[in-house]
Motif scaffolding. Structure first.
Motif, mmCIF file in Angstrom:
data_model
loop_
_atom_site.group_PDB
_atom_site.id
_atom_site.type_symbol
_atom_site.label_atom_id
_atom_site.label_comp_id
_atom_site.label_asym_id
_atom_site.label_seq_id
_atom_site.Cartn_x
_atom_site.Cartn_y
_atom_site.Cartn_z
ATOM 1 N N TYR A 99 35.680 -9.969 86.190
ATOM 2 C CA TYR A 99 35.912 -8.758 85.472
ATOM 3 C C TYR A 99 35.009 -8.605 84.111
ATOM 4 N N GLY A 100 34.594 -7.445 83.739
ATOM 5 C CA GLY A 100 34.068 -7.175 82.444
ATOM 6 C C GLY A 100 34.184 -5.734 81.886
ATOM 7 N N TYR A 101 34.207 -5.492 80.812
ATOM 8 C CA TYR A 101 34.415 -4.201 79.950
ATOM 9 C C TYR A 101 33.237 -3.427 80.438
ATOM 10 N N TYR A 102 33.848 -1.992 80.816
ATOM 11 C CA TYR A 102 32.697 -1.057 81.241
ATOM 12 C C TYR A 102 33.303 0.525 80.697
ATOM 13 N N ASN A 103 32.620 0.880 79.916
ATOM 14 C CA ASN A 103 32.929 2.173 79.183
ATOM 15 C C ASN A 103 34.393 1.972 78.562
ATOM 16 N N GLY A 104 34.777 1.085 77.867
ATOM 17 C CA GLY A 104 36.023 0.955 77.197
ATOM 18 C C GLY A 104 37.074 0.099 78.165
ATOM 19 N N ASP A 105 36.841 0.283 79.303
ATOM 20 C CA ASP A 105 38.104 -0.314 80.375
ATOM 21 C C ASP A 105 37.636 -1.877 80.463
ATOM 22 N N PRO A 106 38.582 -2.623 80.101
ATOM 23 C CA PRO A 106 38.357 -4.134 80.138
ATOM 24 C C PRO A 106 38.157 -4.549 81.626
ATOM 25 N N PHE A 107 38.631 -3.695 82.491
ATOM 26 C CA PHE A 107 38.345 -4.190 84.046
ATOM 27 C C PHE A 107 37.610 -3.152 84.733
ATOM 28 N N GLY A 108 36.797 -2.612 84.088
ATOM 29 C CA GLY A 108 36.178 -1.634 84.675
ATOM 30 C C GLY A 108 34.914 -2.115 85.328
ATOM 31 N N TYR A 109 34.341 -3.236 85.160
ATOM 32 C CA TYR A 109 33.109 -3.866 85.949
ATOM 33 C C TYR A 109 33.701 -5.274 86.644
ATOM 34 N N SER A 110 33.181 -5.327 87.685
ATOM 35 C CA SER A 110 33.374 -6.494 88.442
ATOM 36 C C SER A 110 32.483 -7.076 89.335
ATOM 37 N N ALA A 111 32.367 -8.413 89.735
ATOM 38 C CA ALA A 111 31.296 -8.963 90.739
ATOM 39 C C ALA A 111 32.224 -10.133 91.419
ATOM 40 N N ASN A 112 31.837 -10.102 92.693
ATOM 41 C CA ASN A 112 32.460 -11.019 93.697
ATOM 42 C C ASN A 112 31.717 -11.995 94.095
ATOM 43 N N MET A 113 32.369 -13.179 94.213
ATOM 44 C CA MET A 113 31.697 -14.287 94.648
ATOM 45 C C MET A 113 32.804 -15.347 95.289
ATOM 46 N N PRO A 114 32.276 -16.209 96.191
ATOM 47 C CA PRO A 114 32.985 -17.300 96.501
ATOM 48 C C PRO A 114 33.192 -18.399 95.337
ATOM 49 N N LEU A 115 34.516 -18.921 95.371
ATOM 50 C CA LEU A 115 35.045 -19.689 94.272
ATOM 51 C C LEU A 115 34.257 -21.260 94.354
ATOM 52 N N GLU A 116 33.885 -21.842 95.566
ATOM 53 C CA GLU A 116 33.290 -23.120 95.378
ATOM 54 C C GLU A 116 31.908 -23.354 94.878
ATOM 55 N N PRO A 117 30.936 -22.354 95.063
ATOM 56 C CA PRO A 117 29.776 -22.721 94.378
ATOM 57 C C PRO A 117 29.918 -22.615 92.820
ATOM 58 N N LEU A 118 30.907 -22.070 92.238
ATOM 59 C CA LEU A 118 30.853 -21.819 90.923
ATOM 60 C C LEU A 118 31.669 -22.875 90.219
ATOM 61 N N LEU A 119 31.872 -24.023 90.854
ATOM 62 C CA LEU A 119 32.801 -25.099 90.307
ATOM 63 C C LEU A 119 31.730 -26.093 89.433
ATOM 64 N N GLY A 120 30.509 -26.012 89.483
ATOM 65 C CA GLY A 120 29.554 -27.032 88.745
ATOM 66 C C GLY A 120 29.351 -26.409 87.417
ATOM 67 N N ASP A 121 28.266 -27.386 86.959
ATOM 68 C CA ASP A 121 27.542 -27.019 85.603
ATOM 69 C C ASP A 121 26.878 -25.711 85.371
ATOM 70 N N ASP A 122 26.462 -24.975 86.474
ATOM 71 C CA ASP A 122 25.532 -23.917 86.440
ATOM 72 C C ASP A 122 26.353 -22.618 86.896
ATOM 73 N N ALA A 123 27.556 -22.499 86.541
ATOM 74 C CA ALA A 123 28.569 -21.236 86.364
ATOM 75 C C ALA A 123 28.990 -21.150 85.038
ATOM 76 N N LEU A 124 28.466 -20.818 84.041
ATOM 77 C CA LEU A 124 29.207 -20.802 82.800
ATOM 78 C C LEU A 124 29.395 -19.382 81.908
ATOM 79 N N PHE A 125 30.644 -19.315 81.643
ATOM 80 C CA PHE A 125 30.906 -18.235 80.463
ATOM 81 C C PHE A 125 30.152 -18.510 79.126
ATOM 82 N N VAL A 126 29.106 -17.802 78.839
ATOM 83 C CA VAL A 126 28.030 -18.453 77.794
ATOM 84 C C VAL A 126 28.406 -17.502 76.603
#
Length: 196
Positions: A99-126
């Motif tokens: 989730y991310g901010y969208y027009n003031g709503d902290p949960f107004g934006y979202s994007a879905n993904m499977p968890l497994e491919p996000l557990l390496g060094d190439d899925a970063l909150f930068v």
């Protein structure tokens, strides 16, 4: 997979800015990051809590659904797995919505993904980046400051939520902001999965 141009893409040295809605204005006092959904207990983190987590530096290729690709950008951030490690997941939690901010709503934006491919060094909150034309600099508010997910190169960049505010863990996949508007649930640039 490095420097492999997906079909229908062109290479750029720039980092174009595209976003929906207002640019979020960061306030450390009100900002927090939630880990919720299929967890034993919800976790809420302040900005300083997040910034105390171990850091990862990784070079990640970016592929935007609007047809540009940028190679060789190095990011510093918190690997998504570090946040996963703070939550005790329920059995069968295999998907996430970031989730991310969208027009003031902290949960107004979202994007879905499977968890497994996000557990390496190439899925970063930068929070900072560099490339061949830039020394280290903070990401700008328009690029998602203070925290923006950069997903692995196996996902189009719309999966990289700007102004990130939380992760919801899910047992079943569920459409996010753009997916509800007809974009691909899986979004693999190398298979040109742009739309449903």
């Amino acid at each position: 997979m490095g420097n492999k141009l997906p079909p229908g893409q062109f290479e750029t040295e720039n980092w174009p800015i595209l976003h929906q809605g207002d640019v979020y204005e960061f306030s450390e006092d009100t900002w927090n990051f939630r880990l919720f959904g299929e967890v034993k207990e919800e976790v809420s983190l302040s900005y300083s809590d997040v910034m105390k987590l171990p850091k990862t530096v990784s070079t990640i290729d970016m592929h935007c659904v609007t047809t540009w690709s940028k190679f060789g950008t190095t990011f510093e951030g918190i690997a998504l797995r570090e946040l996963v490690n703070l939550a005790e997941l329920n059995e069968g939690a295999k998907y996430v919505k970031i989730y991310g901010y969208y027009n003031g709503d902290p949960f107004g934006y979202s994007a879905n993904m499977p968890l497994e491919p996000l557990l390496g060094d190439d899925a970063l909150f930068v929070y900072r980046w560099k490339d061949q034309n830039h020394e280290w600099e903070e990401i700008t508010p328009k690029h998602g400051y203070p925290l923006r997910l950069i997903p692995p190169a196996s996902f189009y960049l719309w999966k990289g939520t700007k102004w990130a505010s939380g992760i919801r863990f899910m047992k079943e996949d569920e459409a996010g902001f753009w997916e509800e508007l007809g974009y691909s649930m899986t979004a693999n640039p190398f298979k040109e999965e742009r739309y449903r």
